[in-house]
Motif scaffolding. Structure first.
Motif, mmCIF file in Angstrom:
data_model
loop_
_atom_site.group_PDB
_atom_site.id
_atom_site.type_symbol
_atom_site.label_atom_id
_atom_site.label_comp_id
_atom_site.label_asym_id
_atom_site.label_seq_id
_atom_site.Cartn_x
_atom_site.Cartn_y
_atom_site.Cartn_z
ATOM 1 N N UNK A 1 -30.426 -48.081 10.389
ATOM 2 C CA UNK A 1 -29.713 -47.558 10.972
ATOM 3 C C UNK A 1 -28.764 -47.061 10.268
ATOM 4 N N UNK A 2 -28.864 -47.311 8.607
ATOM 5 C CA UNK A 2 -27.856 -46.634 7.405
ATOM 6 C C UNK A 2 -28.658 -45.047 7.700
ATOM 7 N N UNK A 3 -29.669 -45.376 7.605
ATOM 8 C CA UNK A 3 -31.001 -44.018 7.431
ATOM 9 C C UNK A 3 -30.949 -43.257 8.758
ATOM 10 N N UNK A 4 -30.877 -43.610 9.418
ATOM 11 C CA UNK A 4 -30.400 -42.483 10.559
ATOM 12 C C UNK A 4 -28.579 -41.764 10.850
ATOM 13 N N UNK A 5 -27.922 -42.428 10.354
ATOM 14 C CA UNK A 5 -26.963 -41.739 10.080
ATOM 15 C C UNK A 5 -27.314 -40.899 8.892
ATOM 16 N N UNK A 6 -27.725 -40.978 7.698
ATOM 17 C CA UNK A 6 -27.237 -40.470 6.862
ATOM 18 C C UNK A 6 -28.382 -38.695 7.279
ATOM 19 N N UNK A 7 -29.592 -39.272 8.121
ATOM 20 C CA UNK A 7 -30.049 -37.807 8.335
ATOM 21 C C UNK A 7 -29.383 -36.907 9.295
ATOM 22 N N UNK A 8 -28.191 -37.787 9.733
ATOM 23 C CA UNK A 8 -27.852 -37.155 11.010
ATOM 24 C C UNK A 8 -26.559 -36.932 10.223
ATOM 25 N N UNK A 9 -26.403 -36.675 9.072
ATOM 26 C CA UNK A 9 -25.546 -36.237 8.285
ATOM 27 C C UNK A 9 -25.315 -33.963 8.471
ATOM 28 N N UNK A 10 -27.176 -34.522 7.580
ATOM 29 C CA UNK A 10 -28.046 -33.037 7.650
ATOM 30 C C UNK A 10 -27.574 -32.375 8.422
ATOM 31 N N UNK A 11 -28.665 -32.920 9.396
ATOM 32 C CA UNK A 11 -28.176 -32.720 10.951
ATOM 33 C C UNK A 11 -27.436 -31.700 11.662
ATOM 34 N N UNK A 12 -26.339 -32.526 11.769
ATOM 35 C CA UNK A 12 -25.529 -31.725 12.241
ATOM 36 C C UNK A 12 -24.594 -30.753 10.940
ATOM 37 N N UNK A 13 -24.840 -30.042 9.665
ATOM 38 C CA UNK A 13 -25.082 -29.145 9.061
ATOM 39 C C UNK A 13 -25.828 -28.276 9.824
ATOM 40 N N UNK A 14 -27.389 -28.722 10.191
ATOM 41 C CA UNK A 14 -28.266 -27.272 9.830
ATOM 42 C C UNK A 14 -27.436 -26.919 11.842
ATOM 43 N N UNK A 15 -26.875 -27.908 11.849
ATOM 44 C CA UNK A 15 -27.035 -27.350 13.700
ATOM 45 C C UNK A 15 -25.495 -25.988 13.533
ATOM 46 N N UNK A 16 -24.854 -26.208 12.288
ATOM 47 C CA UNK A 16 -24.251 -25.094 12.194
ATOM 48 C C UNK A 16 -25.237 -24.114 12.566
ATOM 49 N N UNK A 17 -25.966 -24.056 11.945
ATOM 50 C CA UNK A 17 -26.562 -22.191 12.350
ATOM 51 C C UNK A 17 -27.109 -22.085 13.429
ATOM 52 N N UNK A 18 -26.609 -23.104 14.138
ATOM 53 C CA UNK A 18 -26.798 -22.351 16.127
ATOM 54 C C UNK A 18 -25.707 -21.274 16.140
ATOM 55 N N UNK A 19 -24.969 -22.907 16.067
ATOM 56 C CA UNK A 19 -23.539 -22.145 16.210
ATOM 57 C C UNK A 19 -23.101 -20.531 15.386
ATOM 58 N N UNK A 20 -23.863 -19.858 14.934
ATOM 59 C CA UNK A 20 -23.348 -18.587 14.516
ATOM 60 C C UNK A 20 -22.874 -18.849 13.383
ATOM 61 N N UNK A 21 -23.437 -19.590 12.314
ATOM 62 C CA UNK A 21 -22.556 -19.683 10.936
ATOM 63 C C UNK A 21 -23.963 -19.927 10.039
ATOM 64 N N UNK A 22 -24.569 -18.618 9.772
ATOM 65 C CA UNK A 22 -25.760 -18.357 10.001
ATOM 66 C C UNK A 22 -26.417 -18.225 7.784
ATOM 67 N N UNK A 23 -25.625 -18.519 6.852
ATOM 68 C CA UNK A 23 -24.252 -18.364 5.766
ATOM 69 C C UNK A 23 -25.161 -19.641 5.779
ATOM 70 N N UNK A 24 -25.693 -20.863 6.356
ATOM 71 C CA UNK A 24 -25.124 -22.402 6.114
ATOM 72 C C UNK A 24 -26.537 -22.456 5.078
ATOM 73 N N UNK A 25 -26.296 -23.522 4.048
ATOM 74 C CA UNK A 25 -27.360 -23.293 2.875
ATOM 75 C C UNK A 25 -27.003 -24.706 2.750
#
Length: 314
Positions: free
Chosen positions: A9-33
């Motif tokens: 559960x802890x690991x999935x939550x950690x990865x969900x944090x990274x996934x959420x930031x990566x999804x910002x690219x799909x929302x138009x924030x192409x400069x997300x790094x």
């Protein structure tokens, strides 16, 4: 590196944090790094979860999380953006944009989940797709299976607009073709091959209609001059879509056959100037003369054009 056992559960939550930031690219924030520290955090999370006891179950859950993140991004951001009614060019721009953003997002996720590709997927077997294969397959299944017919029709519409002398975004058309090619890399459906096969049929249908109209209103020299001009339009398209050189000849032969049939039947003004038995040969000579005028500035271009069209061979 300090090894530690990360609960599921802890690991999935950690990865969900990274996934959420990566999804910002799909929302138009192409400069997300991501910083190196962030990258290390997510990579090590997958590594530790796949390394300790009960790692197989954790790895399965991580694999499913990777897949689910792709599917959610497509369903919530890609598909709605393609449900537009704003014209062919707009639809294709959305396709190119969404595919580009999707690849950027997926490339970050791939780096985080890469350990699954190295050990879990090969060890598990059972037909599991690699992360790259899964990335493309999700887009194929959720986007192209639903919208491909619209994409193809829109692309063919732009090609025909160019044939009619209208201005189109050629770079957009190229990017659409590249998208088809990239999506052909994995999966059973070959979208680019299907699109490439649709072009000659669409071309033949268009020119069959045009030649019927031209034959009713134009003299033979004017008719053939239009053939040559359209050959000039077709040549850049052939290079773009990698069509076979012979297809140009098919178009010209079809046009010549139509006018030859009319002259033989006595329905054309050309019959008064040519012997019926030599009608087609005479037409070819007229076409050569007109084509040479079109290419008078470049003998090299004329030679290339002549050699690529069998209707110029006597």
């Amino acid at each position: 590196m300090m090894f530690k056992d990360i609960p599921l559960e802890e690991g999935l939550l950690i990865m969900e944090e990274g996934i959420g930031k990566a999804k910002k690219i799909m929302q138009g924030c192409t400069e997300t790094k991501f910083t190196f520290a962030e990258y290390q955090k997510y990579y090590e999370c997958v590594y530790f979860m796949s390394f300790y006891h009960n790692c197989n179950e954790k790895s399965k859950q991580l694999y499913n999380q990777f897949k689910r993140s792709l599917e959610e991004s497509i369903e919530t951001m890609v598909v709605p953006s393609l449900m537009c009614q704003d014209g062919d060019a707009y639809l294709l721009r959305q396709l190119v944009l969404m595919w580009s953003n999707y690849k950027s997002m997926a490339s970050w996720l791939y780096r985080f989940f890469h350990y699954l590709d190295r050990y879990f997927i090969p060890r598990e077997g059972k037909g599991l797709l690699s992360l790259n294969e899964l990335t493309v397959r999700c887009f194929q299944d959720l986007v192209f299976k639903k919208f491909y017919c619209k994409f193809q029709a829109a692309a063919l519409s732009l090609i025909n607009q160019k044939r009619k002398g209208l201005q189109i975004d050629c770079d957009l058309l190229k990017n659409v073709v590249y998208t088809f090619v990239e999506l052909d890399e994995y999966g059973q459906t070959k979208y680019y091959e299907d699109f490439e096969q649709a072009i000659p049929a669409d071309t033949f249908a268009l020119y069959s209609q045009l030649t019927s109209e031209w034959l009713l209103h134009d003299s033979a020299p004017d008719y053939i001059q239009k053939i040559v001009r359209n050959q000039l339009v077709e040549q850049p398209a052939n290079k773009l879509f990698e069509k076979k050189e012979a297809e140009n000849s098919v178009i010209s032969q079809e046009m010549l056959s139509k006018i030859a049939a009319m002259t033989i039947e006595g329905g054309s003004s050309v019959s008064a100037n040519m012997h019926r038995r030599n009608t087609l040969l005479g037409l070819k000579r007229i076409m050569v003369q007109i084509a040479q005028k079109c290419y008078k500035k470049s003998k090299v271009d004329w030679m290339l054009f002549r050699n690529s069209n069998s209707c110029f061979s006597f």
